[in-house]
Design a protein around this motif. Structure first.
Motif, PDB file in Angstrom:
ATOM      1  N   LEU A  75       0.659  -1.503   0.109  1.00 53.51           N
ATOM      2  CA  LEU A  75      -0.232  -0.128  -0.226  1.00 53.51           C
ATOM      3  C   LEU A  75       0.957   0.738   0.151  1.00 53.51           C
ATOM      4  N   LYS A  76       2.102   1.263   0.857  1.00 54.52           N
ATOM      5  CA  LYS A  76       2.979   2.052   0.795  1.00 54.52           C
ATOM      6  C   LYS A  76       3.327   3.179  -0.472  1.00 54.52           C
ATOM      7  N   LEU A  77       4.128   1.748  -1.166  1.00 54.86           N
ATOM      8  CA  LEU A  77       4.716   1.862  -2.296  1.00 54.86           C
ATOM      9  C   LEU A  77       3.524   2.121  -3.777  1.00 54.86           C
ATOM     10  N   LEU A  78       2.063   1.860  -3.557  1.00 59.03           N
ATOM     11  CA  LEU A  78       1.257   1.901  -4.569  1.00 59.03           C
ATOM     12  C   LEU A  78       0.778   3.725  -4.587  1.00 59.03           C
ATOM     13  N   GLU A  79       0.818   4.007  -2.793  1.00 58.32           N
ATOM     14  CA  GLU A  79       0.694   5.585  -3.314  1.00 58.32           C
ATOM     15  C   GLU A  79       1.789   6.389  -3.477  1.00 58.32           C
ATOM     16  N   PHE A  80       2.951   5.614  -3.247  1.00 59.27           N
ATOM     17  CA  PHE A  80       4.164   6.767  -3.180  1.00 59.27           C
ATOM     18  C   PHE A  80       4.233   6.913  -5.096  1.00 59.27           C
ATOM     19  N   CYS A  81       3.709   5.767  -6.089  1.00 55.82           N
ATOM     20  CA  CYS A  81       4.029   5.454  -7.358  1.00 55.82           C
ATOM     21  C   CYS A  81       2.403   5.870  -7.564  1.00 55.82           C
ATOM     22  N   GLY A  82       1.498   6.211  -7.504  1.00 55.64           N
ATOM     23  CA  GLY A  82       0.745   6.319  -7.358  1.00 55.64           C
ATOM     24  C   GLY A  82       0.027   7.494  -8.278  1.00 55.64           C
ATOM     25  N   GLY A  83       0.760   8.688  -8.038  1.00 55.68           N
ATOM     26  CA  GLY A  83      -0.032  10.152  -7.892  1.00 55.68           C
ATOM     27  C   GLY A  83      -0.983  10.377  -7.050  1.00 55.68           C
ATOM     28  N   PRO A  84      -1.371  12.194  -7.495  1.00 57.85           N
ATOM     29  CA  PRO A  84      -2.097  12.633  -6.630  1.00 57.85           C
ATOM     30  C   PRO A  84      -3.268  11.930  -5.795  1.00 57.85           C
ATOM     31  N   ASN A  85      -3.657  10.909  -6.768  1.00 66.08           N
ATOM     32  CA  ASN A  85      -5.279  10.214  -6.535  1.00 66.08           C
ATOM     33  C   ASN A  85      -5.190   8.895  -5.328  1.00 66.08           C
ATOM     34  N   ALA A  86      -3.859   9.174  -5.685  1.00 63.04           N
ATOM     35  CA  ALA A  86      -4.093   7.257  -5.178  1.00 63.04           C
ATOM     36  C   ALA A  86      -3.761   6.647  -3.211  1.00 63.04           C
ATOM     37  N   PHE A  87      -3.812   8.062  -2.665  1.00 62.09           N
ATOM     38  CA  PHE A  87      -4.408   7.725  -1.817  1.00 62.09           C
ATOM     39  C   PHE A  87      -5.769   7.655  -1.085  1.00 62.09           C
ATOM     40  N   ILE A  88      -6.790   8.335  -1.907  1.00 64.44           N
ATOM     41  CA  ILE A  88      -7.954   8.887  -1.274  1.00 64.44           C
ATOM     42  C   ILE A  88      -8.170   7.168  -1.830  1.00 64.44           C
ATOM     43  N   ASN A  89      -8.504   6.546  -3.003  1.00 69.18           N
ATOM     44  CA  ASN A  89      -8.361   5.415  -3.504  1.00 69.18           C
ATOM     45  C   ASN A  89      -8.177   4.342  -2.449  1.00 69.18           C
ATOM     46  N   ILE A  90      -7.176   4.336  -2.311  1.00 72.99           N
ATOM     47  CA  ILE A  90      -6.690   3.135  -1.475  1.00 72.99           C
ATOM     48  C   ILE A  90      -7.608   3.798  -0.150  1.00 72.99           C
ATOM     49  N   LYS A  91      -7.861   4.315   0.537  1.00 71.62           N
ATOM     50  CA  LYS A  91      -8.788   4.872   2.071  1.00 71.62           C
ATOM     51  C   LYS A  91      -9.725   3.996   1.440  1.00 71.62           C
ATOM     52  N   TYR A  92     -10.232   4.677   0.139  1.00 68.39           N
ATOM     53  CA  TYR A  92     -12.058   3.654   0.076  1.00 68.39           C
ATOM     54  C   TYR A  92     -11.993   2.439   0.076  1.00 68.39           C
ATOM     55  N   MET A  93     -10.811   1.753   0.555  1.00 65.91           N
ATOM     56  CA  MET A  93     -10.744   0.445  -0.071  1.00 65.91           C
ATOM     57  C   MET A  93     -10.685  -0.628   0.963  1.00 65.91           C
ATOM     58  N   VAL A  94      -9.459   0.370   1.861  1.00 68.52           N
ATOM     59  CA  VAL A  94      -8.609   0.254   2.869  1.00 68.52           C
ATOM     60  C   VAL A  94      -9.052   1.660   4.240  1.00 68.52           C
ATOM     61  N   PRO A  95     -10.087   1.511   4.818  1.00 64.20           N
ATOM     62  CA  PRO A  95     -10.452   3.109   5.670  1.00 64.20           C
ATOM     63  C   PRO A  95      -8.997   2.525   6.384  1.00 64.20           C
ATOM     64  N   THR A  96      -8.499   1.805   7.275  1.00 64.14           N
ATOM     65  CA  THR A  96      -7.082   1.614   8.322  1.00 64.14           C
ATOM     66  C   THR A  96      -5.826   1.838   8.004  1.00 64.14           C
ATOM     67  N   TYR A  97      -6.208   2.921   6.111  1.00 60.29           N
ATOM     68  CA  TYR A  97      -4.571   2.976   6.416  1.00 60.29           C
ATOM     69  C   TYR A  97      -4.316   4.425   6.254  1.00 60.29           C
ATOM     70  N   GLU A  98      -3.206   4.455   6.864  1.00 62.75           N
ATOM     71  CA  GLU A  98      -2.845   6.241   6.959  1.00 62.75           C
ATOM     72  C   GLU A  98      -1.781   6.521   5.870  1.00 62.75           C
TER      73      GLU A  98
END
Length: 266
Positions: free
Chosen positions: A228-251
Motif C-alpha cells: 500500500l505504501k508503494l502504491l501510494e508513492f507511485c500512484g500519483g495524487p489520486n492514489a491515497f483517496i482510492n486506497i483509503k476508500y478500499m482500506v479505511p484503516t490505512y494511514e
C-alpha cells in the motif's frame, strides 16, 4: 387407581396434574427445523434454522489454472532448473529458458504466468512466480500495455484466501510498480478489484511476544503494508483517496512538505 388419562381427567382433584403431565410431554418432543422465509416456518412445532456461519478466511482453491494446462501440454518455454531460497527478487531465478525471454510476446505469456500464481501445487506456483518475476525484470517497459490483462489473474490469486498465494501475488505487484514506468498510476482505476483482500488481511500478524522474526516477506500484514505504501508513492495524487476508500484503516505515508510562506517586503 385408573391408568386411563381421560378418566383421570374427569376427576376434579386430578385434572391439573394431567394437564401438567401433557405439557411436560409436549415440551420434550423434538421440534422440526425448517428453513427460514418459507411457509413451513409458520407451522406449529417447528424451529427456524439459524443462518449459516461464513468463514471469511476459508481457503478457496482453484481447480486448475491456465498455466498448469499449458505446462502439461509443453507450451511454456521454461523449466525449473533448481530450487532457491533467495527471497530477493533482484537475484537470478532458478530457471532455464528455451528461448530468449525478451523475444516473447508479453501480451500472451505474461498473463499466463501471473495466472499460475493461484495454483495450489507448490512446484507449479514456484515456476509461475519465478517466470513472472524474470519476465518483468528482463523488460519492464512491456508491462504497461499488458496491465489490463493482468488484473483478472491477480484478482483470482487474491480470492483463493491462501496466505502464500496472496504474498506471491503482492510481490509480483510490487515488482511491476517498482520497475514498470507509469504502472503505479495506471493501477489506480483497478484498486477496487485488487485491494479488497488487503482490507481483510491488513492487521493479521503473528504475535511473537519478545521474539523477532527477521523475515518480513512471510508476514502477510507487513507485505500488505509495504504494498500500500508503494502504491501510494507511485500512484500519483489520486492514489491515497482510492486506497483509503478500499482500506479505511490505512494511514498515509507520503506527507506533504511543509514550506514557510515567503515574506513580502513592501
Amino acid at each position: 387407581m385408573c391408568s386411563n388419562p381421560v378418566e383421570r381427567a374427569k376427576r376434579p382433584h386430578e385434572a391439573g396434574r394431567v394437564c401438567r403431565e401433557m405439557l411436560y410431554t409436549r415440551s420434550k418432543n423434538p421440534k422440526r427445523e425448517v428453513p427460514a422465509f418459507t411457509y413451513q416456518a409458520l407451522q406449529k412445532g417447528t424451529v427456524v434454522k439459524p443462518p449459516p456461519k461464513i468463514d471469511i478466511f476459508k481457503r478457496k482453491p482453484v481447480k486448475e489454472t491456465v498455466f498448469k494446462i499449458y505446462c502439461s501440454r509443453g507450451d511454456i518455454p521454461v523449466v525449473l532448473a533448481g530450487r532457491s531460497n533467495k527471497q530477493d527478487p533482484t537475484k537470478d531465478r532458478p530457471l532455464r529458458w528455451q528461448c530468449n525471454p525478451e523475444d516473447l510476446d508479453y501480451c500472451y505469456y505474461l498473463p499466463i504466468f501471473v495466472d499460475g500464481l493461484a495454483d495450489m501445487d507448490n512446484d507449479t506456483r514456484l515456476l509461475a512466480l519465478n517466470g513472472a518475476i524474470d519476465l518483468i525484470m528482463r523488460s519492464p517497459k512491456k508491462v504497461l500495455p499488458v496491465l489490463p490483462k493482468l488484473i483478472l489473474p491477480l484478482k483470482r490469486a487474491f480470492q483463493t484466501r491462501d496466505k502464500r498465494i496472496i504474498i506471491s501475488a503482492l510481490q509480483v505487484l510490487q515488482l511491476m510498480v517498482r520497475l514498470g514506468p507509469c504502472v503505479g498510476q495506471a493501477l489506480v482505476p483497478f484498486y477496487r478489484q485488487l485491494l479488497a483482500v488487503c482490507n481483510l488481511y491488513k492487521n493479521i500478524n503473528v504475535n511473537l511476544g519478545e521474539g523477532i522474526d527477521p523475515d518480513r516477506s512471510k508476514r502477510i500484514g507487513d507485505v500488505i503494508e509495504d504494498t500500500l505504501k508503494l502504491l501510494e508513492f507511485c500512484g500519483g495524487p489520486n492514489a491515497f483517496i482510492n486506497i483509503k476508500y478500499m482500506v479505511p484503516t490505512y494511514e498515509s505515508s507520503v506527507f506533504p512538505r511543509c514550506e514557510a510562506p515567503e515574506l513580502r517586503i513592501e
